[in-house]
Write an enzyme that holds these catalytic residues in place. Structure first.
Site, PDB file in Angstrom:
ATOM      1  N   GLY A  18      -2.963  45.453  16.974  1.00 52.76           N
ATOM      2  CA  GLY A  18      -4.027  44.941  16.117  1.00 52.76           C
ATOM      3  C   GLY A  18      -3.662  43.709  15.325  1.00 52.76           C
ATOM      4  O   GLY A  18      -4.555  43.050  14.761  1.00 52.76           O
ATOM      5  N   GLY A  20      -1.805  41.285  16.850  1.00 48.91           N
ATOM      6  CA  GLY A  20      -1.424  40.332  17.884  1.00 48.91           C
ATOM      7  C   GLY A  20      -2.406  39.188  18.050  1.00 48.91           C
ATOM      8  O   GLY A  20      -3.482  39.143  17.439  1.00 48.91           O
ATOM      9  N   ALA A  23      -5.994  40.088  19.411  1.00 41.72           N
ATOM     10  CA  ALA A  23      -6.814  40.747  18.383  1.00 41.72           C
ATOM     11  C   ALA A  23      -7.335  39.740  17.367  1.00 41.72           C
ATOM     12  O   ALA A  23      -8.508  39.789  16.966  1.00 41.72           O
ATOM     13  CB  ALA A  23      -6.002  41.835  17.690  1.00 41.72           C
ATOM     14  N   LYS A 148      -5.378  43.277  31.299  1.00 40.87           N
ATOM     15  CA  LYS A 148      -4.566  42.830  32.406  1.00 40.87           C
ATOM     16  C   LYS A 148      -3.261  42.251  31.863  1.00 40.87           C
ATOM     17  O   LYS A 148      -3.219  41.864  30.682  1.00 40.87           O
ATOM     18  CB  LYS A 148      -5.324  41.826  33.270  1.00 40.87           C
ATOM     19  CG  LYS A 148      -5.365  40.386  32.759  1.00 40.87           C
ATOM     20  CD  LYS A 148      -6.058  39.506  33.761  1.00 40.87           C
ATOM     21  CE  LYS A 148      -5.911  38.044  33.395  1.00 40.87           C
ATOM     22  NZ  LYS A 148      -4.705  37.412  33.858  1.00 40.87           N
ATOM     23  N   ASP A 177     -11.620  42.895  32.180  1.00 36.78           N
ATOM     24  CA  ASP A 177     -11.455  41.550  32.705  1.00 36.78           C
ATOM     25  C   ASP A 177     -12.557  40.718  32.055  1.00 36.78           C
ATOM     26  O   ASP A 177     -13.734  40.880  32.382  1.00 36.78           O
ATOM     27  CB  ASP A 177     -11.594  41.549  34.231  1.00 36.78           C
ATOM     28  CG  ASP A 177     -11.397  40.164  34.844  1.00 36.78           C
ATOM     29  OD1 ASP A 177     -11.527  39.159  34.112  1.00 36.78           O
ATOM     30  OD2 ASP A 177     -11.114  40.072  36.052  1.00 36.78           O
ATOM     31  N   HIS A 178     -12.183  39.835  31.128  1.00 38.09           N
ATOM     32  CA  HIS A 178     -13.198  39.171  30.315  1.00 38.09           C
ATOM     33  C   HIS A 178     -14.160  38.329  31.145  1.00 38.09           C
ATOM     34  O   HIS A 178     -15.279  38.063  30.719  1.00 38.09           O
ATOM     35  CB  HIS A 178     -12.535  38.319  29.220  1.00 38.09           C
ATOM     36  CG  HIS A 178     -11.847  37.090  29.722  1.00 38.09           C
ATOM     37  ND1 HIS A 178     -10.554  37.099  30.180  1.00 38.09           N
ATOM     38  CD2 HIS A 178     -12.276  35.818  29.832  1.00 38.09           C
ATOM     39  CE1 HIS A 178     -10.212  35.875  30.557  1.00 38.09           C
ATOM     40  NE2 HIS A 178     -11.225  35.084  30.354  1.00 38.09           N
ATOM     41  N   HIS A 240      -9.588  37.655  38.468  1.00 36.07           N
ATOM     42  CA  HIS A 240     -10.792  36.910  38.108  1.00 36.07           C
ATOM     43  C   HIS A 240     -11.572  36.438  39.341  1.00 36.07           C
ATOM     44  O   HIS A 240     -12.758  36.735  39.501  1.00 36.07           O
ATOM     45  CB  HIS A 240     -10.449  35.698  37.248  1.00 36.07           C
ATOM     46  CG  HIS A 240      -9.835  36.032  35.930  1.00 36.07           C
ATOM     47  ND1 HIS A 240     -10.123  37.184  35.238  1.00 36.07           N
ATOM     48  CD2 HIS A 240      -8.944  35.360  35.161  1.00 36.07           C
ATOM     49  CE1 HIS A 240      -9.436  37.212  34.107  1.00 36.07           C
ATOM     50  NE2 HIS A 240      -8.718  36.115  34.041  1.00 36.07           N
TER      51      HIS A 240
END
Length: 484
Positions: A18, A20, A23, A148, A177-178, A240
């Site tokens: 949290g 990092g 975050a 990931k 996976d954003h 991706h």
């Protein structure tokens, strides 16, 4: 246009890691934007957990500064920030020991939705999962989010999945996976399966080829040591670009739910043919007078890791037989852009005399920097003088098309985290998807290692190595220009 805000149920979200970078840059500013939109109930709580020895007040101050730096225009809403920060808590925990876990157990409310975000290195996933169960913090209704990389090859992906499966069912695991949270990516399914216009043409009878490009202007930067063990194939293609390929090529699921969609994506991955060596181009960016080379950035003067890769793929099924899919991604290229271009076939015959130019319909799906879609069509050039044909775009940029509410389109992380709370796994990768992607990727990597292939050096600010052009050129095609 009035956007519909659908609030979620009350929840406790624990973010391991949290304090990092992810975050602070993405997760907490994104949650603040969802708070502003009214999606987070007043009783929702966000609990940071990490090694840092700070208290909840210290954590709130850290996130206040993070929102000021990364929160965009919303960072000016100071009254709302204070209300949001009041919902934040912090517990120092030891991922490999017993410290902090009893305190976390006492803080968690078991009568609301519990979600645990593993924003940490994969090597800690097993330790966190074990302690969540040892200290009776997680149960069979909990949800866990993992970032990931999902392994670095098939063997490590299987091991990672097995570790998570010891403590969580597949229905509890959200592999994030954003790219799949982007508005345009989701619109791929809406465009294909919600419009009678496109689906009848979405096959090898009408589509000449498809290009998927993810270009970056930045180098590996401070990630050099990690990236040199990964490369563009592992870092971008295996996840991706593979997911974009699946969404473009998949069959229509019988219903729009998580497993039905992921079943169809899995079929695409399993239908991918092996790639011949001459259909793979790898490159490394070189040095300039003012910028260092890839090898300098990676601090490895003998590195053979690629910062650019281009592939020609084919899918062995009835819909796509004979249609090449060209994938490319790289760093230090001429512009930052991500797009999918569906290039339709030429007319069989032109009725217009003197018109020798090739006119093609191209559907372009732009993922970044400006999300939207564009359809290239052929019309008559205005004015007298005969029937002169020109190509013009029918443009639908989301920010324009949606009007004032277009600015409220959620960031990818915002959308995906809210989907976790809702229990919707549609935009998250399933374990067998991950393993199938690695099963296709591993032989390609082992192949170029066995052959001793060395990446070609390319100029920074270019479109990549020159021999990437021949990947299409030998078949009478060409890459679309990389431009913002």
């Amino acid at each position: 246009m009035v956007s519909r805000v659908i609030p979620v149920e009350e929840f406790d979200l624990v973010i391991f890691g949290g304090t990092g970078d992810l975050a602070r840059r993405k997760i907490l500013p994104g949650l603040f934007r969802r708070f502003l939109s009214g999606q987070m109930p007043d009783g929702a709580r966000i609990i940071g957990a990490a090694r840092s020895d700070i208290d909840s007040d210290g954590y709130r101050q850290m996130i206040r500064e993070a929102i000021a730096e990364f929160g965009g225009d919303e960072a000016s809403q100071t009254d709302c920030i204070e209300r949001f920060l009041a919902q934040l808590y912090y517990i120092p925990v030891d991922a490999k020991g017993d410290g902090g876990w009893n305190e976390l157990h006492d803080l968690i409310r078991f009568e609301v939705i519990n979600a645990f975000y593993f924003s940490v290195a994969p090597s800690l996933f097993g330790d966190l999962a074990e302690r969540l169960h040892t200290f009776n913090i997680a149960d069979d209704s909990s949800r866990v989010v993992v970032e990931k990389p999902f392994g670095r090859d098939l063997a490590t992906a299987k091991a990672l999945n097995a570790t998570l499966a010891q403590h969580f069912d597949e229905g509890q695991i959200y592999r994030i996976d954003h790219y799949l949270g982007k508005e345009t990516v989701q619109n791929l399914m809406a465009v294909r399966f919600g419009n009678v216009l496109f689906e009848p043409l979405w096959n090898n009878h009408y589509v000449d080829h498809i290009q998927i490009t993810v270009a970056e202007t930045v180098g590996v930067g401070g990630r050099g040591a990690y990236y040199d063990q990964s490369g563009a194939m592992r870092d971008m293609v295996q996840n991706h670009l593979m997911q974009l390929l699946c969404l473009i090529a998949m069959e229509a699921p019988s219903v729009f739910d998580a497993d039905a969609v992921r079943d169809e994506k899995l079929k695409v991955i399993r239908a991918l043919q092996a790639i011949e060596p001459h259909h793979i181009v790898r490159g490394q960016y070189g040095a300039t007078d003012s910028a260092s080379s890839y090898r300098d950035d990676a601090e490895n003067p003998k590195s053979h890791t690629e910062s650019f890769i281009a592939l020609r793929c084919e899918i062995a099924n009835w819909r796509w037989a004979g249609v090449p899919f060209y994938l490319r991604t790289g760093k230090k290229l001429k512009a930052r852009t991500s797009e999918i271009a569906v290039v339709f076939k030429d007319l069989g015959h032109s009725i217009f005399p003197g018109d020798e130019k090739r006119h093609r319909n191209i559907l372009t799906i732009q993922l970044q920097p400006n999300e939207g879609m564009q359809l290239q069509v052929t019309i008559k050039e205005p004015g007298p003088g005969g029937m002169r044909l020109i190509d013009v775009p029918l443009d639908m940029t989301f920010a324009d098309a949606l009007g004032p509410d277009g600015d409220d389109v959620p960031d990818a992380y915002e959308r995906l985290i809210m989907d976790v709370i809702r229990g919707n796994q549609t935009l998250f990768m399933r374990g067998d998807e991950v393993e199938a992607a690695w099963a296709w990727t591993d032989p390609l990597i082992e192949g170029w290692k066995a052959r001793g292939d060395v990446p070609k050096v390319y100029d920074q600010g270019s479109a990549g190595p020159e021999n990437a052009m021949t990947l299409l050129g030998r078949e009478g095609r060409r890459w679309r220009e990389i431009k913002e």
